[in-house]
Design a protein around this motif. Structure first.
Motif, PDB file in Angstrom:
ATOM      1  N   PHE A 143     -51.134  61.316 -31.547  1.00  0.00           N
ATOM      2  CA  PHE A 143     -52.131  60.975 -30.531  1.00  0.00           C
ATOM      3  C   PHE A 143     -53.525  61.375 -30.996  1.00  0.00           C
ATOM      4  CE2 PHE A 143     -54.658  62.749 -27.005  1.00  0.00           C
ATOM      5  CZ  PHE A 143     -54.847  61.621 -26.226  1.00  0.00           C
ATOM      6  N   ARG A 146     -55.032  59.454 -34.024  1.00  0.00           N
ATOM      7  CA  ARG A 146     -55.587  58.156 -33.638  1.00  0.00           C
ATOM      8  C   ARG A 146     -56.933  58.315 -32.925  1.00  0.00           C
ATOM      9  NH1 ARG A 146     -51.334  54.716 -30.381  1.00  0.00           N
ATOM     10  NH2 ARG A 146     -53.089  53.262 -30.491  1.00  0.00           N
ATOM     11  N   ALA A 147     -57.113  59.422 -32.229  1.00  0.00           N
ATOM     12  CA  ALA A 147     -58.344  59.624 -31.467  1.00  0.00           C
ATOM     13  C   ALA A 147     -59.487  60.124 -32.337  1.00  0.00           C
ATOM     14  CB  ALA A 147     -58.089  60.616 -30.333  1.00  0.00           C
ATOM     15  N   ARG A 191     -49.437  52.348 -22.459  1.00  0.00           N
ATOM     16  CA  ARG A 191     -50.756  51.902 -21.979  1.00  0.00           C
ATOM     17  C   ARG A 191     -51.887  52.396 -22.875  1.00  0.00           C
ATOM     18  NH1 ARG A 191     -50.778  53.752 -15.846  1.00  0.00           N
ATOM     19  NH2 ARG A 191     -49.856  55.579 -16.868  1.00  0.00           N
ATOM     20  N   LEU A 192     -51.619  53.371 -23.752  1.00  0.00           N
ATOM     21  CA  LEU A 192     -52.658  53.853 -24.654  1.00  0.00           C
ATOM     22  C   LEU A 192     -53.124  52.770 -25.623  1.00  0.00           C
ATOM     23  CD1 LEU A 192     -51.426  57.460 -25.534  1.00  0.00           C
ATOM     24  CD2 LEU A 192     -53.315  56.806 -24.059  1.00  0.00           C
ATOM     25  N   GLU A 193     -52.337  51.716 -25.747  1.00  0.00           N
ATOM     26  CA  GLU A 193     -52.761  50.590 -26.580  1.00  0.00           C
ATOM     27  C   GLU A 193     -53.885  49.801 -25.925  1.00  0.00           C
ATOM     28  OE1 GLU A 193     -51.643  50.191 -29.573  1.00  0.00           O
ATOM     29  OE2 GLU A 193     -50.220  51.848 -29.368  1.00  0.00           O
ATOM     30  N   ARG A 194     -54.073  49.999 -24.617  1.00  0.00           N
ATOM     31  CA  ARG A 194     -55.132  49.276 -23.908  1.00  0.00           C
ATOM     32  C   ARG A 194     -56.441  50.052 -23.993  1.00  0.00           C
ATOM     33  NH1 ARG A 194     -51.816  48.658 -18.412  1.00  0.00           N
ATOM     34  NH2 ARG A 194     -53.932  48.515 -17.558  1.00  0.00           N
ATOM     35  N   PRO A 195     -57.565  49.362 -24.230  1.00  0.00           N
ATOM     36  CA  PRO A 195     -58.850  50.039 -24.440  1.00  0.00           C
ATOM     37  C   PRO A 195     -59.258  50.961 -23.292  1.00  0.00           C
ATOM     38  CG  PRO A 195     -59.001  47.729 -25.049  1.00  0.00           C
ATOM     39  CD  PRO A 195     -57.672  47.909 -24.397  1.00  0.00           C
ATOM     40  N   ARG A 198     -57.378  54.268 -23.809  1.00  0.00           N
ATOM     41  CA  ARG A 198     -57.511  54.961 -25.081  1.00  0.00           C
ATOM     42  C   ARG A 198     -58.752  55.851 -25.069  1.00  0.00           C
ATOM     43  NH1 ARG A 198     -58.184  50.690 -28.725  1.00  0.00           N
ATOM     44  NH2 ARG A 198     -56.036  50.146 -28.142  1.00  0.00           N
ATOM     45  N   ASP A 270     -67.351  58.284 -21.776  1.00  0.00           N
ATOM     46  CA  ASP A 270     -65.901  58.169 -21.923  1.00  0.00           C
ATOM     47  C   ASP A 270     -65.236  58.424 -20.576  1.00  0.00           C
ATOM     48  OD1 ASP A 270     -63.318  58.023 -22.729  1.00  0.00           O
ATOM     49  OD2 ASP A 270     -63.307  59.882 -23.882  1.00  0.00           O
ATOM     50  N   SER A 272     -62.110  57.421 -19.870  1.00  0.00           N
ATOM     51  CA  SER A 272     -60.659  57.319 -20.000  1.00  0.00           C
ATOM     52  C   SER A 272     -60.000  58.447 -19.218  1.00  0.00           C
ATOM     53  CB  SER A 272     -60.250  57.408 -21.480  1.00  0.00           C
ATOM     54  OG  SER A 272     -58.854  57.627 -21.586  1.00  0.00           O
ATOM     55  N   VAL A 274     -57.181  59.745 -19.783  1.00  0.00           N
ATOM     56  CA  VAL A 274     -56.153  60.410 -20.590  1.00  0.00           C
ATOM     57  C   VAL A 274     -56.526  61.841 -20.942  1.00  0.00           C
ATOM     58  CG1 VAL A 274     -54.872  60.333 -22.762  1.00  0.00           C
ATOM     59  CG2 VAL A 274     -55.323  58.231 -21.497  1.00  0.00           C
TER      60      VAL A 274
END
Length: 313
Positions: A143, A146-147, A191-195, A198, A270, A272, A274
């Motif tokens: 995770f 990728r971030a 859902r992390l694949e969605r902008p 993310r 940001d 997001s 998450v």
């Protein structure tokens, strides 16, 4: 016992308290050398084979793997044998420790299922069933990799990962097991694949130098952690100045009042959901004296916003 003083395989097995099959297995592995064969081709063992077999049985009773037993028996001289024994025992202790940690996680998971309300059980079962016991941190590391910016050098990435990925406790409390399960579900959510889900880059507006930023933030978080542990929230000067300077240097700008106003806006871009969720779940998994970077970042961002805009009425 035959007149030649040698033991048959059955006699050796009986005296050692093992099966003939066990004696044959160790003989075939070379752990228990034969002294000879009878006229009928049956195995014969010398008197020293009984002590050797009892020694092997004692090591195996502690679940030492056969290859480790072989290394102990094949060592030449008492010093080498003692060193081989220490290594074998140390390895077995590590294995047992890992098994105990796994059992503690499983026990706590079962207690969480037993003690929850019936309506909560399906969700808990789904969460806990997806988590290895004990859990690894592979999903959390993926995770964050990728971030993080792609241009970060490996040593900087390692430093960041050490600071943001909590280690599973060896003796977990129920709340920690549940938090880790939810954290694992969060970072593996499709859902992390969605902008919109993310996590965004730390500076989305314009070019910046990631290495400069992350090295500067590490210093700022260290100062902020000391202030928080001392019971003080980050405020003007000290950690806050270091925090702003990290962003300014990364963008090649000066730390001015105008930059601070713009930085407040950049930090708010940001949206997001998450990362706030990540840090809320991870907070209880870090040691009490270990800084939680997400919370420190929040404290510093709030301090900057208050400095620039004043308290919200």
């Amino acid at each position: 016992m035959p007149s030649d003083g040698l033991l048959s395989i059955g006699e050796l097995a009986e005296r050692a308290g093992v099966t003939v099959k066990t004696v044959r297995f160790y003989s075939d592995r070379g752990l228990l050398p034969e002294a000879g064969r009878s006229s009928g081709g049956h195995r014969r063992y010398g008197a020293d084979a009984l002590d050797r077999l009892r020694f092997i049985r004692s090591l195996r009773a502690l679940d030492l793997p056969v290859p480790d037993v072989e290394r102990v028996l094949d060592a030449e001289g008492p010093d080498a044998a003692g060193e081989a024994m220490e290594e074998a025992v140390a390895g077995r202790l590590r294995d047992v420790g890992s098994q105990l940690v796994a059992l503690r996680w499983k026990e706590t998971s079962l207690r969480l299922l037993r003690d929850c309300a019936a309506g909560e059980r399906p969700e808990r079962l789904r969460l806990l069933g997806a988590l290895p016991a004990p859990p690894d941190t592979d999903a959390l590391v993926r995770f964050w990799r990728r971030a993080l910016p792609a241009r970060l050098p490996r040593p900087v990435v390692s430093t960041v990962l050490d600071a943001v990925v909590p280690r599973p406790p060896e003796e977990p409390e129920p709340g920690q097991v549940l938090a880790f399960a939810r954290l694992h579900a969060l970072v593996t959510d499709p859902r992390l694949e969605r902008p919109e889900f993310r996590p965004g880059p730390p500076l989305p507006d314009g070019a910046y130098r990631p290495v400069v930023l992350y090295e500067g933030l590490a210093e700022a978080y260290g100062l902020a952690s000391a202030e928080v542990l001392a019971g003080r929230a980050p405020h003007d000067g000290g950690a806050l100045d270091c925090f702003v300077a990290a962003y300014a240097r990364a963008r090649g700008e000066a730390d001015t009042p105008d930059f601070r106003r713009r930085l407040v806006g950049l930090l708010a871009l940001d949206d997001s959901p998450v990362l706030p969720r990540y840090w809320k779940l991870a907070a209880g998994l870090f040691a009490p004296d270990e800084p939680v970077l997400g919370l420190l970042h929040h404290h510093l961002s709030v301090a900057l916003r208050l400095q620039v805009h004043g308290p919200t009425v």
